[in-house]
Design an enzyme around this catalytic site. Structure first.
Site, short mmCIF file in Angstrom:
data_model
loop_
_atom_site.label_atom_id
_atom_site.label_comp_id
_atom_site.label_asym_id
_atom_site.label_seq_id
_atom_site.Cartn_x
_atom_site.Cartn_y
_atom_site.Cartn_z
N GLY A 70 -12.54 6.89 2.59
CA GLY A 70 -12.97 6.35 1.30
C GLY A 70 -13.70 5.04 1.49
O GLY A 70 -14.47 4.88 2.43
N CYS B 189 -1.42 -6.71 0.94
CA CYS B 189 -0.72 -6.67 2.23
C CYS B 189 -1.59 -6.29 3.42
O CYS B 189 -1.70 -7.06 4.37
CB CYS B 189 0.47 -5.72 2.13
SG CYS B 189 1.72 -6.36 1.03
N LYS C 267 -4.37 -8.85 4.61
CA LYS C 267 -3.77 -10.13 5.04
C LYS C 267 -2.93 -9.95 6.31
O LYS C 267 -2.99 -10.77 7.22
CB LYS C 267 -2.92 -10.63 3.86
CG LYS C 267 -1.70 -11.42 4.16
CD LYS C 267 -1.03 -11.88 2.89
CE LYS C 267 0.15 -11.04 2.46
NZ LYS C 267 1.33 -11.08 3.28
C1 UDX Z 1 1.13 -1.45 1.97
C2 UDX Z 1 2.09 -0.68 2.88
O1 UDX Z 1 1.86 0.72 2.73
C3 UDX Z 1 3.53 -1.03 2.54
O2 UDX Z 1 4.43 -0.37 3.42
C4 UDX Z 1 3.72 -2.54 2.63
O3 UDX Z 1 5.04 -2.92 2.26
C5 UDX Z 1 2.71 -3.26 1.77
O4 UDX Z 1 1.39 -2.83 2.10
P1 UDX Z 1 0.29 -1.25 -0.56
O5 UDX Z 1 -0.47 -2.51 -0.34
O6 UDX Z 1 1.05 -1.08 -1.82
O7 UDX Z 1 1.34 -1.01 0.63
O8 UDX Z 1 -0.78 -0.06 -0.50
P2 UDX Z 1 -0.99 1.29 0.34
O9 UDX Z 1 -0.49 2.44 -0.40
O10 UDX Z 1 -0.53 1.10 1.73
O11 UDX Z 1 -2.59 1.35 0.31
C6 UDX Z 1 -3.36 0.28 0.86
C7 UDX Z 1 -4.82 0.54 0.72
O12 UDX Z 1 -5.25 1.58 1.59
C8 UDX Z 1 -5.28 0.96 -0.68
O13 UDX Z 1 -6.47 0.26 -0.99
C9 UDX Z 1 -5.53 2.44 -0.56
O14 UDX Z 1 -6.49 2.89 -1.46
C10 UDX Z 1 -6.01 2.53 0.89
N1 UDX Z 1 -5.80 3.85 1.52
C11 UDX Z 1 -4.54 4.32 1.70
C12 UDX Z 1 -6.88 4.58 1.98
O15 UDX Z 1 -8.05 4.16 1.83
N2 UDX Z 1 -6.68 5.79 2.59
C13 UDX Z 1 -5.42 6.28 2.79
O16 UDX Z 1 -5.32 7.37 3.36
C14 UDX Z 1 -4.32 5.53 2.32
#
Ligand code: UDX
Length: 435
Positions: free
Chosen positions: A256, A263, A266
């Protein structure tokens, strides 16, 4: 012994942790230095949007298991386990800014007594921080104070925060004494998740290593996506094909516009910084960052190529949050993409089900035309750019969208739709990682 819990910091992690422990039957006191936030919570409202959280907080407030205050001393006196869940944002040098953690540690220390307490790091911190906290707390605590500092990193995912807190894949606890281990095992006994007990440093490192690995998976598949576009392969099929290998796994292989949020960006940056401070090179993670940055630009280039030029063109942006089911826009790809489009002379109309108010704070209305629904955004648009895969967008009336757009061009940064179906509906549909 009934364990009472204090949570210092009622941000995303602190608030969800507090509500989930209360749901498990513990008495929890949540503290935040932001009096406005505490007032909001006491009046039965939430400072953030997270599915199910408002109900959980309310239910436990009315059961008198969850209370809030601005007074750290009150939490220290009340609690047996005190979680530090304040922010560790990126500092100017690319490392984590630990000033809030250190300030809280000093305050906690001053309020300690001879009653044994556990002080638990929940915030994501560089390896070695627990050792520093021990020194700081010993310095500011009364001589008779009895305490252990432990590391208990949080792995919750926004948008699924309650589920990922109540039913985590694992609970990681870094500690040094049998006494602390006894309390922490008891505390988490009802969570029905494997508990991994380690030393302090390993627990701290697990958090950075896990988040960086997830970021690496995303950048890896995004790099593959660019190869797919050039070679005629389809990244969705490639991701499925490699993900079926159990050693790789299917999660976090959605190509994507890259990762955002508070998180992953950073933590990857902080981990590079930690490694360099320890004299280790981490070029792998630098490549992960560079791919992630470029993926946003790649999306803009795709829109530009399809539109000819974006100058004076109306681009409808659907989605502003960094992922669905949250109003969080921190490090959201939407910011760079919208700013990039505006710089190139585009007129941007943007809609998001929850995140408009937050985005307005960093991209003021005027620069961007914020609208009340997807159809208002699409009306008269030369291009529809999908940035966040909200369920609401899956259910759009595509016939209506096509009718009201000036040009039926959809550039989908999250591969939400079936390309054949979109072509059939009469759209020029471009996703990420396929022709
Ligand atoms: C993340 C970690 O997953 C979590 O374990 C930690 O405690 C905090 O950071 P979060 O920030 O809530 O959680 O989001 P996450 O679901 O991990 O997605 C992060 C980013 O990656 C999003 O922008 C999402 O759109 C993107 N993403 C995720 C992708 O582009 N492709 C994927 O396959 C999965």
């Amino acid at each position: 012994m009934k364990i009472n819990i204090g949570i210092i910091g009622c941000g995303y992690v602190g608030l969800v942790t507090a509500a989930c422990f209360a749901e498990r039957g513990y008495k929890v006191l949540g503290v935040d230095s932001d009096a406005g936030k505490i007032k909001t919570l006491l009046s039965g409202h939430l400072p953030i949007y997270e599915p199910g959280l408002a109900e959980l907080v309310k239910r436990n407030q009315s059961r008198k298991r969850l209370v809030f205050s601005t007074d750290i001393g009150q939490a220290v006196r009340f609690a047996d386990v005190i979680f530090i869940a304040v922010g560790t944002p990126l500092g100017d040098n690319g490392g984590a800014d630990l000033s809030q953690v250190k300030r809280v540690a000093r305050e906690v220390a001053k309020n300690l007594s001879s009653r044994y307490k556990i002080i638990a790091e929940k915030s994501t911190v560089p390896v070695g921080t627990a050792e520093q906290l021990k020194t700081t707390i010993r310095k500011y605590a009364p001589a008779r104070a009895e305490f252990d500092v432990i590391s208990n990193p949080e792995f919750l995912q926004e948008g699924r925060a309650i589920k990922t807190t109540l039913y985590p894949d694992r609970i990681v606890v870094g500690l040094e004494t049998k006494r602390a281990e006894g309390v922490m095992r008891k505390l988490y006994a009802s969570f029905k998740a494997p508990i991994l007990i380690t030393d302090l440093e390993s627990a701290e490192l697990i958090k950075h290593a896990a988040n960086s690995f997830l970021a690496m998976k995303i950048s890896y598949i995004n790099a593959i996506a660019q190869i797919c576009e050039k070679s005629g392969a389809d990244v969705r099929k490639v991701a499925y094909g490699i993900g079926l290998d159990k050693r790789i796994g299917r999660e976090f292989l959605r190509a994507g516009i890259g990762y955002g949020g508070f998180c992953l960006p950073k933590d990857v940056s902080a981990f590079v910084h930690i490694a360099e401070k320890l004299g280790c090179k981490f070029d792998l993670l630098k490549a992960v960052q560079s791919i992630n940055r470029d993926q946003r630009q790649h999306f803009i280039r795709k829109i530009e190529k399809a539109c000819g030029s974006v100058k004076h063109k109306k681009i409808a942006v659907l989605g502003l949050s960094f992922k669905p089911d949250t109003d969080d826009i921190r490090e959201s790809p939407a910011f760079d993409i919208i700013r990039g489009l505006i710089r190139k002379g585009a007129i941007v109309a943007a809609y998001d089900p929850k995140a408009i108010n937050n985005m307005k704070k960093i991209l003021p209305a005027g620069k961007v035309h914020y609208v009340g629904n997807s159809y208002q955004a699409a009306s008269g648009a030369d291009c529809l750019a999908i940035i966040t895969e909200w369920d609401e967008f899956k259910n759009l009336d595509l016939k209506r969208i096509k009718r009201i757009m000036k040009t039926p061009l959809v550039v989908d940064g999250r591969n939400m739709f079936d390309p054949q179906m979109m072509e059939k509906q009469g759209f020029n549909y471009l996703g990420i990682g396929f022709k």
